[in-house]
Design a protein around this motif. Structure first.
Motif, short mmCIF file in Angstrom:
data_model
loop_
_atom_site.label_atom_id
_atom_site.label_comp_id
_atom_site.label_asym_id
_atom_site.label_seq_id
_atom_site.Cartn_x
_atom_site.Cartn_y
_atom_site.Cartn_z
N SER A 104 -15.36 -26.96 -94.32
CA SER A 104 -16.35 -27.92 -94.78
C SER A 104 -16.57 -29.05 -93.78
CB SER A 104 -15.97 -28.49 -96.15
OG SER A 104 -14.68 -29.07 -96.10
N TRP A 107 -19.95 -28.75 -91.85
CA TRP A 107 -21.22 -29.23 -92.41
C TRP A 107 -21.10 -30.64 -92.97
CZ3 TRP A 107 -20.02 -23.99 -93.30
CH2 TRP A 107 -19.19 -23.72 -94.38
N HIS A 312 -24.83 -23.96 -100.29
CA HIS A 312 -25.93 -23.84 -99.34
C HIS A 312 -27.16 -23.21 -99.99
CE1 HIS A 312 -23.22 -25.09 -96.17
NE2 HIS A 312 -22.34 -24.23 -96.65
N TRP A 313 -26.96 -22.20 -100.82
CA TRP A 313 -28.08 -21.62 -101.55
C TRP A 313 -28.67 -22.63 -102.53
CZ3 TRP A 313 -30.89 -18.04 -99.83
CH2 TRP A 313 -30.39 -16.92 -99.18
N GLY A 315 -28.77 -25.79 -102.06
CA GLY A 315 -29.57 -26.68 -101.23
C GLY A 315 -30.92 -26.10 -100.87
#
Length: 356
Positions: A104, A107, A312-313, A315
């Motif tokens: 993590s 990102w 992420h999906w 987002g």
């Protein structure tokens, strides 16, 4: 186990329960940051309530019951049982713990100093970004006691199992009884947290419940549908209104989610009913052998890695879709991605030690 020897409904159960877990975490992206919660809109709140009221109380119990249904009573010696179970579950956990501790940082969720601290601590407890791994620790704990309870379950009768389940169900009501009876009950105190009912409480009840369903409960499909579908509907309504009630009276997720937790009377009854409904699936077909079976075999790896993918999906979809579409879209995209990655890794020479 050859495909012809598999218990078909358990594969369907794993496939469904794995997706349910991803729905749970997609919902949490909307409202929760672990210690407080807030809903961006009423639409978001009711979208979360719509999904969480059925998936949150049942996804984990269904996984536990599936494991117990297959494993209890244990058919090998204890050493062989531990060797097989821990090789399949523990080694992949040890692979993913440092990944969650460090990745993590890439990102921007944590600093490099945070990553170093997490890496030093990750084999003591799960990292913050891998909080869903609590389930694996709990599962490993249940594996430790399975060789102990297995001989008992093999030799006791229906009445003894029902007696245990009745006591266990009573312990699942404690979170509601405490405000009326006092914070510490039945012998609990700061120097003795392991009071009267400690040893017959917790997730072990789902192990006994699965054994009871398999060996003691003889219900026809007609009875299962007649009892279980109305029961789920009633419990769903209760869970929905409970979540809505507390959402306006607290900012603590633990309070709002209290009736959604896995060790409540609501969760026990709903999981029991859903397990029985899924048990009516008897026959495989092309879709089962080509899709369901493959996903079922990959489900543990999918569980381990899905929180590396799901945020992420979320987002991607959250700015584009309303919440009632964002939640299933995030879960479905994560599900497909996690399966693809797990399936690919499983084909590597040592893939089974990475994804189970």
């Amino acid at each position: 186990m050859k495909p012809t020897e598999r218990i078909v409904f358990l594969d369907w159960l794993r496939v469904i329960a794995c997706f349910m877990v991803m729905i749970v975490h997609a919902c949490e992206c909307i409202y929760s940051n672990d210690y407080t919660f807030s809903f961006p809109s009423n639409t978001a709140k009711f979208s979360v309530l719509f999904f969480q009221s059925i998936v949150r109380p049942t996804a984990v119990p269904l996984f536990l019951m599936a494991s117990a249904f297959l494993l209890i009573p244990i058919k090998t010696d204890t050493f062989t049982f531990f060797k097989k179970r821990f090789a399949r579950v523990l080694i992949p956990l040890l692979v993913f713990l440092p990944i969650y501790a460090a990745l993590s940082t890439l990102w921007g969720v944590q600093t490099c100093d945070d990553a170093v601290s997490e890496l030093l601590h990750c084999y003591i407890n799960f990292p913050v970004s891998g909080s869903h791994l609590w389930f694996v620790y709990m599962l490993l704990g249940l594996y430790l006691v399975m060789p102990i309870i297995s001989p008992w379950l093999k030799n006791v009768g229906k009445k003894e199992e029902l007696m245990f389940l009745g006591i266990w169900f009573f312990t699942c009501l404690f979170y509601r009884l405490r405000p009326f009876l006092g914070n510490e009950i039945f012998g609990e105190c700061w120097w003795n947290p392991n009071a009267v009912f400690f040893y017959v409480s917790g997730a072990i009840g789902y192990i006994v419940l699965a054994h009871y369903i398999r060996f003691q409960l003889q219900w026809s499909n007609k009875k299962i549908f007649t009892v279980c579908m109305p029961l789920i509907a009633i419990l769903y309504v209760i869970e929905f209104f409970s979540g809505n009630y507390y959402s306006t009276r607290t900012t603590e997720p633990a309070v709002m989610e209290q009736d959604w937790q896995n060790l409540t009377g609501f969760a026990v009854l709903m999981s029991f009913a859903m397990f029985l409904l899924l048990s009516t699936i008897k026959n495989g077909g092309k879709f089962y052998y080509h899709v369901v079976l493959k996903i079922s075999n990959a489900s543990y790896g999918m569980y381990l890695m899905h929180m590396l993918i799901l945020p992420h999906w979320f987002g991607v979809f959250n700015p584009l879709l309303p919440p009632y579409f964002t939640i299933p879209a995030t879960a479905f995209a994560t599900y497909l991605s996690a399966f693809g990655i797990t399936f690919a890794i499983s084909k590597l020479p040592f893939g089974k030690y990475i994804v189970g």
